[in-house]
Scaffold this active site. Sequence first.
Site, PDB file in Angstrom:
ATOM      1  N   TYR A  48     -11.900  62.850  69.143  1.00 20.05           N
ATOM      2  CA  TYR A  48     -12.286  61.451  69.366  1.00 20.05           C
ATOM      3  C   TYR A  48     -12.579  61.196  70.839  1.00 20.05           C
ATOM      4  O   TYR A  48     -11.808  61.567  71.730  1.00 20.05           O
ATOM      5  CB  TYR A  48     -11.172  60.505  68.901  1.00 20.05           C
ATOM      6  CG  TYR A  48     -11.458  59.061  69.261  1.00 20.05           C
ATOM      7  CD1 TYR A  48     -12.363  58.312  68.524  1.00 20.05           C
ATOM      8  CD2 TYR A  48     -10.861  58.473  70.373  1.00 20.05           C
ATOM      9  CE1 TYR A  48     -12.653  56.994  68.873  1.00 20.05           C
ATOM     10  CE2 TYR A  48     -11.147  57.161  70.735  1.00 20.05           C
ATOM     11  CZ  TYR A  48     -12.046  56.440  69.980  1.00 20.05           C
ATOM     12  OH  TYR A  48     -12.352  55.141  70.340  1.00 20.05           O
ATOM     13  N   GLY A  55     -14.335  53.776  69.179  1.00 21.70           N
ATOM     14  CA  GLY A  55     -13.967  52.685  68.301  1.00 21.70           C
ATOM     15  C   GLY A  55     -14.598  52.842  66.935  1.00 21.70           C
ATOM     16  O   GLY A  55     -14.605  53.939  66.354  1.00 21.70           O
ATOM     17  N   ARG A 291      29.658  25.976  88.040  1.00 20.34           N
ATOM     18  CA  ARG A 291      30.641  26.624  87.171  1.00 20.34           C
ATOM     19  C   ARG A 291      30.026  27.716  86.291  1.00 20.34           C
ATOM     20  O   ARG A 291      30.674  28.712  85.986  1.00 20.34           O
ATOM     21  CB  ARG A 291      31.306  25.570  86.287  1.00 20.34           C
ATOM     22  CG  ARG A 291      32.562  26.063  85.635  1.00 20.34           C
ATOM     23  CD  ARG A 291      33.130  25.153  84.558  1.00 20.34           C
ATOM     24  NE  ARG A 291      32.755  23.767  84.632  1.00 20.34           N
ATOM     25  CZ  ARG A 291      32.831  22.940  83.585  1.00 20.34           C
ATOM     26  NH1 ARG A 291      33.232  23.383  82.417  1.00 20.34           N
ATOM     27  NH2 ARG A 291      32.489  21.680  83.717  1.00 20.34           N
ATOM     28  N   ALA A 421     -14.886  44.897  66.126  1.00 18.69           N
ATOM     29  CA  ALA A 421     -15.321  45.026  64.734  1.00 18.69           C
ATOM     30  C   ALA A 421     -14.147  45.305  63.795  1.00 18.69           C
ATOM     31  O   ALA A 421     -14.247  46.061  62.825  1.00 18.69           O
ATOM     32  CB  ALA A 421     -16.389  46.112  64.596  1.00 18.69           C
ATOM     33  N   GLN A 424      -9.676  47.216  66.177  1.00 14.47           N
ATOM     34  CA  GLN A 424      -8.446  46.749  66.815  1.00 14.47           C
ATOM     35  C   GLN A 424      -8.030  45.453  66.111  1.00 14.47           C
ATOM     36  O   GLN A 424      -8.234  44.350  66.616  1.00 14.47           O
ATOM     37  CB  GLN A 424      -8.668  46.527  68.311  1.00 14.47           C
ATOM     38  CG  GLN A 424      -9.064  47.784  69.058  1.00 14.47           C
ATOM     39  CD  GLN A 424      -9.288  47.547  70.541  1.00 14.47           C
ATOM     40  OE1 GLN A 424      -8.760  46.610  71.130  1.00 14.47           O
ATOM     41  NE2 GLN A 424     -10.097  48.408  71.155  1.00 14.47           N
TER      42      GLN A 424
END
Length: 516
Positions: A48, A55, A291, A421, A424
Site C-alpha cells: 500500500y 486511500g 482547604r 470517500a 476514513q
Amino acid sequence: MLTSLTLERLEAVALGRDSLVLSRQERQSVEKAHDFLLARIESRQRIYGVTTGYGPLATTYVAPEQSVQLQQNLVYHLCSGVGEPLAIDQVRALMAARLVSLCRGHSGVSSALVERLLFWLLHAVTPEIPSRGTVGASGDLTPLAHLARALSGEGRVSINGGPWMPSATAHRQLELEPLILANKDAIALVNGTSVTAGIAALNAVRAQRAVKLSTLLVLLYAELLEGHREAFHPQIGAVRPYPGQQQLHRWLWALSADSQALKPLDARTLPASLDGVARHQTLPQDAYTLRCAPQALGAAWDVCTQHAETVKTEIASVSDNPLLFPEEEEILHGGNFFGQHLAFASDHLNNAVVQMALYSERRIARVTDPLRNNGLPAFMQPRDTGLHSGFMGAQVSATSLVAELRSQAMPASIQSIPTNADNQDIVPLGTIAARRASTSITQLYQILAIEALVLAQAVDIVGSPSLSTATRALHHWVRQRAVTLGGDRPLAEEIEAIAQALLDPDEVASLIELLD
C-alpha cells in the site's frame, strides 16, 4: 539512543537547547528495513502506498518505476493545510517525534531522509507548517506533507528563527540538494501521529510544571490569608489514596514546614464559659480555595500524569502504515496511525488545564477582594485606593481568560466526521485536541502570571518574615522580573513577560527544584 528520548529532552530539542544523535544500532535498523523494502519492491509485491494508490484509490496498482512520482504526488495532494503556522517549538517537537518513530526500523525509509531531519534539527531549519487541516485518522497527513514538501525544496522554511524564505533558497544557502522522496519515504513521513505526539509532548511537560508552580502559588495565597496548615496534613491524603492528592499533601506539608503565617494545628475546645450557643466565632476551617488545594491540584496532577504516560507510549511507537518486520520477513497493513489515544488524553488534559485556570482565577478574586482577603487593600493597591485601581484590570483579564477557556472546552475527540470517500469513516481529531490543549496551557500561564504578580504585591504590602522559605523564593523570583506596583501603570507587558518566564523550563528551574 534517540529512541529512548524522554519528554523533557524532547522539549529541550524543541527549544533548540539539546540535539539528537542516532546510535549505530538505530542506523542499522533503518538500513535493514530499507533494504528489506527495496527487495520486496523489486519482487513487485503489492505494498500500500508504494506500489498502489492511496486511500480509496488503492485499487490502482502502480509500477515501481513510477515510485518517485507516486510519492511526490502524495505530498502535493496533501499540502492543503490552512491557518497560521505551527509555532517553531511545535514544529521541532514533531520533527523529533517523527524521527524517533522512523528510526525504530519498521518504516522502511532511506537513511538520507533520517540524516536530513537530523541536520535540520541541528541547524535550526524549520519548515512552515499550517496548523489546520488534519483529522489525525491516517496520522497527521496534511501537516507532515508540508514538512515533506519543504524537504523536497518547495514551500518555505525559517533558519535560526529568521524570516520565512523559499525552501529552495535555504537549500542553496546550506549547500544541500533537496531530497527526492522515493519508495516509501513520503508515505512513511506523512502517515503517522507525530504532529499530535510532538505537540502533546510539549503540553505534557508544561502542564506538569503548571501544577508545581500552582502549588507554590497556592501556598503563598494560603499564607497571606493566614489559612490552616492542617488541611495539608499527609494523613488526610493517606485515607484517600489518589496518587496526585497524596503528592500535593507531601509537597504542601513539606514546603509549609517553616511557615509562621499559617495557623498551626491546635486542640480545639469550646470556651469553658459557653452556656447555650455562641454565634459569630472564628471559622475553624478555610474556604475551599485554601482547604481543598490538595484535592483540586492533586486531581489535576493525576490527569497530567496519565496524559504524560500516554504521550510517552506514543513517542515510543511506530505509527505509519504499512509496517515492515524484516526479521519475520513480513509487511503488515494496519492502523497504528489512528490517534485515538492521544485525542482522548489531550481532551482530558484540557479539562484539567481549564480547571487549574479557574482555580487560579478564584484565588486572584478572593485575595483582591477587601471583604475576603484578610485585611489586604482592594485590588492590592495600598496608595490612594480609588485614585489608583491596582490589579483591578488584571483581575478582569483573568476572568476573561477563564471564560474563553470554558467556551472552547468542547472535546474534539468525539467530533468524528467521515471523510476520504468514507474510507476514513471514523476519525479521532487528536491534533485538534492537542492544539487546543496547547492554547489552553498558554492561557493558563497568563493567569498564573497575573496571580504571581498579585501575590508578590501582597507580600510587599505585609512583609515576608513569617513566610515559608519556598514562598519567599517565589516572591524573589517575581521581583527579579517585575517591580512593585506603586501608582497605576500598564501591566500587559509585565504579565506576558512573567507568563513567558513561567513557561520556560530554565527560567523556573530554581522554583521547580523546591518541589523535586
